[in-house]
Design an enzyme around this catalytic site. Structure first.
Site, PDB file in Angstrom:
ATOM      1  N   LYS A  75      48.134  38.852  49.122  1.00 44.95           N
ATOM      2  CA  LYS A  75      48.053  40.410  49.456  1.00 44.95           C
ATOM      3  C   LYS A  75      47.000  40.848  48.303  1.00 44.95           C
ATOM      4  O   LYS A  75      47.041  41.147  47.076  1.00 44.95           O
ATOM      5  CB  LYS A  75      49.485  41.416  48.773  1.00 44.95           C
ATOM      6  CG  LYS A  75      49.216  42.395  48.896  1.00 44.95           C
ATOM      7  CD  LYS A  75      50.648  43.331  48.148  1.00 44.95           C
ATOM      8  CE  LYS A  75      50.576  44.947  48.268  1.00 44.95           C
ATOM      9  NZ  LYS A  75      49.687  45.451  47.378  1.00 44.95           N
ATOM     10  N   SER A 106      49.970  39.978  44.902  1.00 41.22           N
ATOM     11  CA  SER A 106      49.130  41.439  44.214  1.00 41.22           C
ATOM     12  C   SER A 106      48.734  41.037  42.898  1.00 41.22           C
ATOM     13  O   SER A 106      47.768  40.431  42.486  1.00 41.22           O
ATOM     14  CB  SER A 106      50.372  42.428  44.285  1.00 41.22           C
ATOM     15  OG  SER A 106      49.580  43.717  44.262  1.00 41.22           O
ATOM     16  N   ASP A 119      38.351  32.406  38.344  1.00 42.55           N
ATOM     17  CA  ASP A 119      36.886  32.562  38.487  1.00 42.55           C
ATOM     18  C   ASP A 119      36.135  32.695  37.155  1.00 42.55           C
ATOM     19  O   ASP A 119      34.991  32.151  36.981  1.00 42.55           O
ATOM     20  CB  ASP A 119      36.796  33.845  39.095  1.00 42.55           C
ATOM     21  CG  ASP A 119      36.923  33.999  40.603  1.00 42.55           C
ATOM     22  OD1 ASP A 119      37.302  32.790  41.141  1.00 42.55           O
ATOM     23  OD2 ASP A 119      36.743  34.708  41.463  1.00 42.55           O
TER      24      ASP A 119
END
Length: 454
Positions: free
Chosen positions: A324, A299, A310
């Site tokens: 998740k 999460s 990224d």
């Protein structure tokens, strides 16, 4: 008795209607009249079923229990993270936000219908006893957990400090179930810890994301950066971090990013769709970073790892995270009831959904403890003077040292693991962690290579 049951039926139907009305009001305006009719027919059918069971079932039934289980089944059928919470369960959830509670210290979920440990919380009775991420809890105090709701399992394991609870777990690779007798304690939630790995190189471990996590992180970084020479590199450890508050995951990511997107959430409703971006920091953190993740990183920790990966801000090392990729909200209902349900999926800056996929590390490295006293065994195979026939004995004669048996090696490894997991966070303990040491080596190498001349 019959009057009481009818009263219960009315009360619980109100709860059902309240839940359904919210859903209708929130998402089906376009076909309001048709859906109202469908809703009415559904509720009438539900009422008929309850009445028939109440009057004719082989054993007496509690109407309240029947309706509660019906609602729980309805909500739980949506996804593993949505749940309807009776007042007791809702209170338990509120306790989670207070920063401490009486319990054994594990984060759990229901995975494929089985109560499963996402991760033990560092320093707690469960952590010290050796409960591990991925353990499946099949019994609590001898009671099977198969049909328990998540909140029911949590309630059974929480309790007053000093009281004991026995959990029975099934672990992959272990032939028989394992019983853990755990004495409940006050579970403090200290979310951020740090230590210096080597002059100029820091280590920060974030255990979960709670209200003060980002502020605590900034204080830890300030302390590390204030040491002689400042920081040349940082290992950020998100392993076994089950997540927590979304806003804290965003703020933690923002600490290390100067611009660009951190995460986007996309729901069916416009108000549940939003992009979160980074802001320029007063204190620039320009040093290279290695982020550690594993299957217990879920999460919010996946949001941080995904954003830094990224944005090319950090190298991600370890094993694939939990996966998740959804966001839940909690709504208060009348009479103390609560409803937690999924409102959106989240996406990394590159538009990736990690739902059921997880964050894949840039560098995959399984965790193991390093034997700091290990020697190259190939040396043992080389012919030595003592191996020659009729060799002269040394003066004075010494008995050959006893070779370390396999059992002693295993015992030593277990002691090392126990010390690492339960001892205080210190540089010496971290030296036996192959993932931490690989992260440090990468940071050291980076700083050497960037100063090389072509």
């Amino acid at each position: 008795m019959a009057i009481d049951k009818k009263r219960h039926l009315k009360l619980w139907l109100v709860v059902v209607i309240a839940v359904v009305s919210w859903t209708v009001g929130a998402g089906f305006y376009r076909d309001l009249s048709a859906n109202n009719e469908e809703t009415y027919k559904g509720l009438k059918l539900f009422s008929d079923v309850i009445e028939l069971i109440e009057k004719n079932y082989v054993d007496p039934v509690e109407t309240k229990d029947l309706i509660q289980k019906a609602i729980q089944g309805m909500v739980h059928s949506l996804d593993p993270h949505s749940s309807f919470m009776p007042p007791e369960a809702f209170e338990e959830l509120k306790v989670d936000t207070k920063g401490e509670f009486g319990g054994i210290g594990i984060v759990i979920t229901i995975q494929k219908g089985v109560l499963t440990v996402i991760s033990p919380i560092e320093g707690t009775p469960a952590y010290k006893a050796g409960v591990m991420a991925g353990d499946r809890i099949i019994k609590v105090d001898g009671e099977p957990t198969q049909d328990l709701m998540l909140w029911q399992a949590v309630k059974m394991m929480r309790g007053t400090k000093g009281t004991a609870v026995v959990i029975t777990v099934v672990r992959e690779g272990t032939p028989k179930p394992i019983d853990f007798t755990l004495v409940r304690d006050i579970i403090p939630i200290e979310s951020v810890k740090s230590v210096v790995l080597k002059p100029g190189y820091g280590y920060v471990r974030i255990s979960n994301f709670q209200e003060n996590t980002s502020a605590d992180l900034e204080n830890m970084l300030k302390a590390l950066e204030s040491k002689d020479g400042g920081l040349k590199g940082l290992v950020l450890d998100l392993r076994d971090n089950p997540g927590g508050l979304l806003d804290q995951a965003i703020e933690v990511s923002d600490v290390f990013l100067e611009s660009g997107e951190i995460v986007s959430i996309k729901g069916r409703l416009k108000r549940h769709t939003k992009n979160y971006g980074a802001h320029p920091n007063k204190v620039k953190q320009n040093y290279p970073m290695v982020v550690l993740i594993n299957g217990g990183s879920a999460s919010a920790s996946e949001i941080v790892a995904g954003a830094l990966q990224d944005q090319k801000r950090a190298l991600i090392l370890g094993t694939t995270s939990f996966g998740k990729g959804s966001v839940q909200t909690v709504e208060s209902l009348r009479d103390g009831y609560g409803l937690k349900f999924t409102i959106a999926r989240y996406y990394t800056p590159n538009g990736r959904s990690i739902q059921a996929q997880g964050i894949v590390p840039d560098l995959v490295l399984k965790h193991q403890f390093i034997d700091l006293n290990a020697v190259d065994e190939s040396e043992e195979r080389l012919l030595k003077e003592k191996d020659l026939k009729n060799h002269l004995e040394a003066e004075p004669f010494k008995e050959p040292e006893e070779k370390e048996t396999e059992d002693k090696k295993q015992e030593k490894k277990l002691k090392q693991q126990t010390k690492f997991r339960h001892g205080p966070l210190d540089t010496e303990s971290l030296r036996s962690d192959n993932q931490v040491m690989r992260g440090l080596e990468i940071l050291l190498s980076y700083n050497i290579f960037k100063n090389l001349k072509n």
